[in-house]
Design a protein around this motif. Structure first.
Motif, short mmCIF file in Angstrom:
data_model
loop_
_atom_site.label_atom_id
_atom_site.label_comp_id
_atom_site.label_asym_id
_atom_site.label_seq_id
_atom_site.Cartn_x
_atom_site.Cartn_y
_atom_site.Cartn_z
N PRO A 75 9.66 10.78 4.21
CA PRO A 75 10.90 10.04 3.94
C PRO A 75 10.83 9.25 2.63
O PRO A 75 9.74 9.12 2.05
N ASN A 76 11.94 8.69 2.20
CA ASN A 76 11.95 7.87 0.98
C ASN A 76 10.93 6.75 1.10
O ASN A 76 10.84 6.10 2.13
N GLY A 77 10.18 6.56 0.03
CA GLY A 77 9.19 5.47 0.01
C GLY A 77 7.91 5.79 0.75
O GLY A 77 7.06 4.91 0.95
N ARG A 122 0.85 -1.19 0.00
CA ARG A 122 0.00 0.00 0.00
C ARG A 122 0.89 1.24 0.00
O ARG A 122 1.32 1.69 1.05
N ALA A 123 1.18 1.75 -1.17
CA ALA A 123 2.05 2.93 -1.27
C ALA A 123 1.32 4.16 -0.74
O ALA A 123 1.92 5.03 -0.13
N VAL A 124 0.01 4.23 -0.99
CA VAL A 124 -0.84 5.30 -0.45
C VAL A 124 -2.00 4.60 0.25
O VAL A 124 -2.66 3.75 -0.31
N LYS A 179 4.97 9.77 -1.77
CA LYS A 179 4.81 11.11 -2.37
C LYS A 179 4.63 11.01 -3.90
O LYS A 179 3.67 11.53 -4.43
N SER A 180 5.58 10.33 -4.55
CA SER A 180 5.51 10.25 -6.02
C SER A 180 4.24 9.54 -6.45
O SER A 180 3.64 9.92 -7.46
N THR A 181 3.85 8.51 -5.71
CA THR A 181 2.64 7.78 -6.08
C THR A 181 1.42 8.70 -6.02
O THR A 181 0.56 8.67 -6.91
N1 LIG Z 1 5.34 0.65 -9.76
C1 LIG Z 1 5.53 0.19 -8.53
N2 LIG Z 1 5.44 -1.13 -8.26
C2 LIG Z 1 5.63 -1.62 -7.02
N3 LIG Z 1 5.90 -0.85 -5.94
C3 LIG Z 1 6.00 0.48 -6.13
C4 LIG Z 1 5.83 1.08 -7.42
N4 LIG Z 1 5.99 2.42 -7.30
C5 LIG Z 1 6.24 2.66 -5.99
N5 LIG Z 1 6.25 1.50 -5.29
C6 LIG Z 1 6.46 1.36 -3.83
O1 LIG Z 1 5.52 2.22 -3.17
C7 LIG Z 1 6.11 2.85 -2.04
C8 LIG Z 1 6.00 4.36 -2.18
O2 LIG Z 1 6.81 4.81 -3.25
P1 LIG Z 1 6.89 6.33 -3.75
O3 LIG Z 1 7.76 6.35 -4.95
O4 LIG Z 1 5.52 6.90 -3.87
O5 LIG Z 1 7.64 7.02 -2.51
P2 LIG Z 1 8.24 8.50 -2.37
O6 LIG Z 1 7.68 9.06 -1.12
O7 LIG Z 1 8.02 9.27 -3.62
O8 LIG Z 1 9.80 8.22 -2.17
P3 LIG Z 1 11.13 9.03 -2.65
O9 LIG Z 1 11.30 10.18 -1.72
O10 LIG Z 1 12.20 8.01 -2.49
O11 LIG Z 1 10.91 9.45 -4.09
C9 LIG Z 1 7.55 2.33 -1.98
O12 LIG Z 1 7.56 1.24 -1.08
C10 LIG Z 1 7.82 1.85 -3.40
O13 LIG Z 1 8.77 0.82 -3.41
#
Ligand SMILES: Nc1ncnc2c1ncn2[C@@H]1O[C@H](COP(=O)(O)OP(=O)(O)OP(=O)(O)O)[C@@H](O)[C@H]1O
Length: 328
Positions: free
Chosen positions: A58-60, A38-40, A63-65
């Protein structure tokens, strides 16, 4: 009415469950054993027109999702999302006209073409009327000081020049919303400041609503009035910077330079360090107002200089995540 709104927004990814042991690689090839990530995980927020919001974590954290769902690249697993009256994943093209997107890590420009040709193509793609196009290119060229490299192929631009080009390209068709993902990453101090100035002006002058994702706390201090902090796909804090600092770092520091070294004792403040005439004091401004503290010190000692420091935002956010059992 909010311009951008999400309700109980969820995005789940499926990935192959890691296998260990003998023949793991072979078993992985034939396996149907997936696990859900569950990314979000149920995000709610509402952003009003003209806001400049820092979307941090933090990383992961997810945010990007979230940003990808706002741009329409990703379809949510569940929940609602609306951007300027459009459901992004259902009407990607209509949504694209309302948003500009800039990624610090990769360019949206045509690598082999001179910068100005990328602008021309974007103008055509978004059907920007001729006069408006000419006016905007001129305005951004001046604002971002781009005249010396408009005819240079994008691949030959420095990172700071490319970033300015990307910002101009994202705003050429005057979208009311701008998503910025790490817009200052890798830039030197001067280039960072130039980008920040442009973002602040854009927000103030044209009322562009901006969501900024960054790991650079100077970006946040300089630009964001509101922060949305997320972790593990959940919102941990949504509000102004001030109360967050007060809650997680209530103390301020007062640095004074005494004319003659002395053992300092002042009610309501604690000496943190003392080196010759340089003394640092820690105090809580809610119980000891800074004006009273300064008055007390000046009455007792002769001072030549003094300054009050704000708590460091990075420190504050680290403390908040640590208190919630997350090391970030
Ligand atoms: N296409 C995908 N398939 C599987 N898992 C994914 C995918 N995209 C993101 N994730 C997972 O979803 C979670 C959130 O990722 P996301 O890229 O949204 O984080 P973030 O906050 O943008 O991190 P960062 O600061 O490193 O860019 C992470 O555990 C990532 O590994």
């Amino acid at each position: 009415m909010p311009l951008i709104e999400t309700r109980a927004l969820v995005k789940e990814f499926r990935r192959l469950r890691p296998k260990t042991g003998r023949f793991a690689t072979v078993r992985k090839l034939f396996s149907r054993d997936y696990e859900a990530i569950r990314a979000v995980d149920g995000i709610d927020f509402a952003i009003e027109p003209g806001e400049l919001v820092g979307y941090l974590g933090p990383n992961g954290a997810g945010k990007s999702t979230t940003i990808k769902m706002l741009t329409g690249i990703l379809t949510p697993t569940s929940g609602d999302i609306e951007v300027a009256g459009v459901v992004p994943y259902k009407h990607r093209q209509r949504n694209a006209r309302n948003i500009g997107v800039v990624f610090g890590q990769r360019t949206q420009l045509w690598w082999d073409l001179p910068l100005i040709d990328s602008f021309k193509l974007i103008g055509k793609l978004y059907q920007v009327p001729k006069a408006k196009y000419a006016e905007n290119v001129e305005r951004f060229t001046e604002l971002l000081d781009m005249s010396s490299f408009l005819d240079t192929p994008v691949r030959q631009l420095s990172l700071g020049q490319r970033m300015r080009g990307d910002l101009a390209a994202a705003m050429l068709y005057e979208p009311p919303i701008l998503y910025l993902d790490e817009p200052t990453v890798g830039l030197d101090v001067i280039a960072k400041e130039r980008i920040r100035e442009f973002i602040a002006e854009l927000n103030a002058d044209t009322g562009t609503t901006i969501i900024l994702t960054t790991h650079d706390m100077d970006d946040v201090e300089r630009l964001c009035r509101r922060l949305i902090l997320i972790d593990h796909g959940l919102v941990l804090y949504d509000g102004p910077v001030g109360p967050l600092k007060e809650k997680y770092s209530p103390h301020r520091e007062l640095a004074v330079q005494l004319t003659h070294p002395a053992d300092v004792e002042v009610p309501g403040a604690e000496v943190v360090s003392h080196e010759g005439g340089a003394v640092r004091l820690s105090f809580d401004p809610t119980t000891t107002p800074v004006a009273r503290l300064i008055a007390e010190i000046s009455a007792r000692y002769e001072i030549t200089d003094l300054s009050v420091s704000e708590p460091d935002l990075e420190d504050v956010i680290r403390k908040m995540y640590a208190e919630r059992g997350d090391t970030g």
